[in-house]
Design an enzyme around this catalytic site. Structure first.
Site, PDB file in Angstrom:
ATOM      1  N   GLY A   1      -4.008 -44.174  17.857  1.00 56.60           N
ATOM      2  CA  GLY A   1      -3.285 -43.021  17.316  1.00 56.60           C
ATOM      3  C   GLY A   1      -3.723 -41.824  17.540  1.00 56.60           C
ATOM      4  O   GLY A   1      -3.654 -40.833  16.734  1.00 56.60           O
TER       5      GLY A   1
ATOM      6  N   LEU B   1      -3.309 -39.293  19.502  1.00 56.34           N
ATOM      7  CA  LEU B   1      -2.343 -38.157  19.722  1.00 56.34           C
ATOM      8  C   LEU B   1      -1.830 -37.573  18.659  1.00 56.34           C
ATOM      9  O   LEU B   1      -1.050 -36.751  18.661  1.00 56.34           O
ATOM     10  CB  LEU B   1      -1.457 -38.394  20.855  1.00 56.34           C
ATOM     11  CG  LEU B   1      -2.253 -38.876  22.172  1.00 56.34           C
ATOM     12  CD1 LEU B   1      -0.995 -39.168  23.266  1.00 56.34           C
ATOM     13  CD2 LEU B   1      -3.160 -37.970  23.053  1.00 56.34           C
ATOM     14  N   GLY B   2      -2.046 -38.395  17.526  1.00 55.15           N
ATOM     15  CA  GLY B   2      -1.270 -37.878  16.368  1.00 55.15           C
ATOM     16  C   GLY B   2      -2.106 -36.620  15.554  1.00 55.15           C
ATOM     17  O   GLY B   2      -3.085 -36.061  15.973  1.00 55.15           O
ATOM     18  N   GLN B   3      -1.492 -36.408  14.352  1.00 59.12           N
ATOM     19  CA  GLN B   3      -2.337 -35.199  13.760  1.00 59.12           C
ATOM     20  C   GLN B   3      -3.444 -35.398  13.409  1.00 59.12           C
ATOM     21  O   GLN B   3      -4.318 -34.236  13.789  1.00 59.12           O
ATOM     22  CB  GLN B   3      -1.392 -34.862  12.413  1.00 59.12           C
ATOM     23  CG  GLN B   3      -1.525 -33.756  11.595  1.00 59.12           C
ATOM     24  CD  GLN B   3      -1.049 -33.530  10.163  1.00 59.12           C
ATOM     25  OE1 GLN B   3      -0.715 -34.501   9.623  1.00 59.12           O
ATOM     26  NE2 GLN B   3      -0.925 -32.288   9.814  1.00 59.12           N
TER      27      GLN B   3
ATOM     28  N   TYR C   1       6.505 -47.253   3.534  1.00 59.76           N
ATOM     29  CA  TYR C   1       5.220 -46.820   3.670  1.00 59.76           C
ATOM     30  C   TYR C   1       4.193 -47.014   2.732  1.00 59.76           C
ATOM     31  O   TYR C   1       3.089 -47.570   2.749  1.00 59.76           O
ATOM     32  CB  TYR C   1       5.302 -45.163   3.818  1.00 59.76           C
ATOM     33  CG  TYR C   1       3.948 -44.414   4.394  1.00 59.76           C
ATOM     34  CD1 TYR C   1       3.524 -44.892   5.493  1.00 59.76           C
ATOM     35  CD2 TYR C   1       3.769 -43.411   3.533  1.00 59.76           C
ATOM     36  CE1 TYR C   1       2.164 -43.934   5.915  1.00 59.76           C
ATOM     37  CE2 TYR C   1       2.595 -42.760   3.898  1.00 59.76           C
ATOM     38  CZ  TYR C   1       1.775 -43.101   5.029  1.00 59.76           C
ATOM     39  OH  TYR C   1       0.703 -42.415   5.415  1.00 59.76           O
TER      40      TYR C   1
HETATM   41  C1  AKB Z   1       3.555 -38.489   4.486  1.00 60.70           C
HETATM   42  O1  AKB Z   1       3.723 -37.511   4.032  1.00 60.70           O
HETATM   43  O2  AKB Z   1       3.849 -39.457   4.675  1.00 60.70           O
HETATM   44  C2  AKB Z   1       1.797 -38.408   4.860  1.00 60.70           C
HETATM   45  C3  AKB Z   1       1.053 -38.884   3.515  1.00 60.70           C
HETATM   46  C4  AKB Z   1       0.663 -38.094   2.163  1.00 60.70           C
HETATM   47  O3  AKB Z   1       0.644 -40.008   3.728  1.00 60.70           O
HETATM   48  N1  AKB Z   1       1.517 -37.186   5.105  1.00 60.70           N
END
Ligand code: AKB
Length: 316
Positions: A9, A11-13, A143
């Site tokens: 990952g 290339l991500g933030q 998530y």
């Molecule tokens: C998101 O907003 O999903 C992320 C995190 C807080 O894990 N930046």
């Protein structure tokens, strides 16, 4: 022995900035950046880049063997907003490659793993302020559920097989070098781009919703501090709380107005408001401070000034 590093990952933030910093520390020749974009293959400013789909376990094993990788920073992940749109894929992407890497470490193929967790693990029914390290987790997003499960896997592989895996619960991350993508805290990045480009912004988070945030420089410093700490200093093997600073969209807009007095903000909360409502407003990160010396350089004022100055240069 010199560390040989693989970043997924990349290339991500976080990956964009972490790759640069690790190349400075360990030398470009010792850092392999990887991601899904095949057009960047070869030598880049930050070192060597290879296309890698982390759900292809054979390809992951091959790259680790080929380059004699010792340490993996496994950043590839779907963030909170995007995960709600593709829940089953988010579960697969956020967990299966992590477990595969733990298996490779268990077999002795790699020595150390970094894996990012998130403040998304906390969820509903938990006090909003100064949320501690040990509170019961109750995530309501896919998530958050995937990060909570990942934390338990990290702890399991450490306890059962001695795998040296280290993790941080990142708050929202703010940076100007690479855009954020698909998160609930992304408003705090977008607001600066829009302020510099158009002088106004419509926030998808309501004006008085506070969330913990961290400037990328501090996030990278913390990551490297954790990864270079002695093994005995890393007492928590599921994931360390990181609090950074806490503010609302309204407070951030006020800060921007100090440099750009004509800046205008409107609020049109979308589906991400419910996610933000289930997250803490502030975090207690005393364990990280105590165990491996976490500290921060940036507050809301210095971060805002740095963002605006750099984006003005970047966007012309
Ligand atoms: C998101 O907003 O999903 C992320 C995190 C807080 O894990 N930046």
């Amino acid at each position: 022995m010199t560390e040989k590093i693989l970043i997924t990952g990349a290339l991500g933030q976080i990956g964009t900035e972490l790759t640069l910093r690790l190349s400075e520390i360990y030398g470009k020749e010792n850092v392999i950046a990887s991601g899904l974009d095949k057009w960047k293959e070869g030598i880049t400013e930050a070192g060597y880049y290879e296309r890698l789909d982390v759900t292809n376990f054979q390809a992951v094993t091959d790259i680790i063997k080929e380059h004699k990788i010792t340490t993996v920073y496994h950043l590839a992940s779907l963030l909170s907003g995007t995960s709600e749109k593709q829940p089953l894929f988010a579960w697969k992407l956020n967990l299966d490659p992590l477990i595969h890497l733990c298996e490779l470490a268990k077999e002795g193929m790699i020595k150390k793993i970094f894996w990012p967790s998130s403040i998304a693990v906390f969820g509903k029914g938990i006090p909003k302020e100064n949320v501690g390290q040990e509170v019961v987790l109750n995530p309501t997003t896919v998530y958050g559920i995937s990060k909570m499960a990942g934390e338990k896997w990290c702890e399991y592989y450490f306890e059962k097989y001695g795998v040296d895996i280290r993790s941080i619960r990142y708050p929202g991350l703010i940076s100007w070098k690479a855009p954020a993508g698909g998160g609930t805290t992304d408003y705090a990045v977008e607001i600066f781009y829009e302020a510099v480009e158009n002088g106004k912004y419509t926030s998808f988070i309501s004006e008085n919703t506070a969330m913990p945030m961290l400037y990328m420089d501090d996030a990278i410093d913390a990551t490297i501090k954790l990864m270079t700490a002695q093994k005995e200093q890393v007492k928590i093997r599921y994931s360390y709380n990181l609090g950074g600073m806490s503010f609302t969209p309204k407070e951030l807009a006020e800060e921007i107005k100090k440099t750009m007095p004509d800046f205008e903000i409107k609020y049109e909360p979308d589906f991400r408001q419910a996610i933000a409502d289930s997250w803490p407003a502030s975090i207690d990160d005393s364990a990280a401070k105590q165990d491996w010396g976490l500290d921060y350089k940036f507050d809301i004022s210095s971060m805002s000034i740095d963002m605006i100055n750099n984006l003005k240069k970047k966007l012309g």
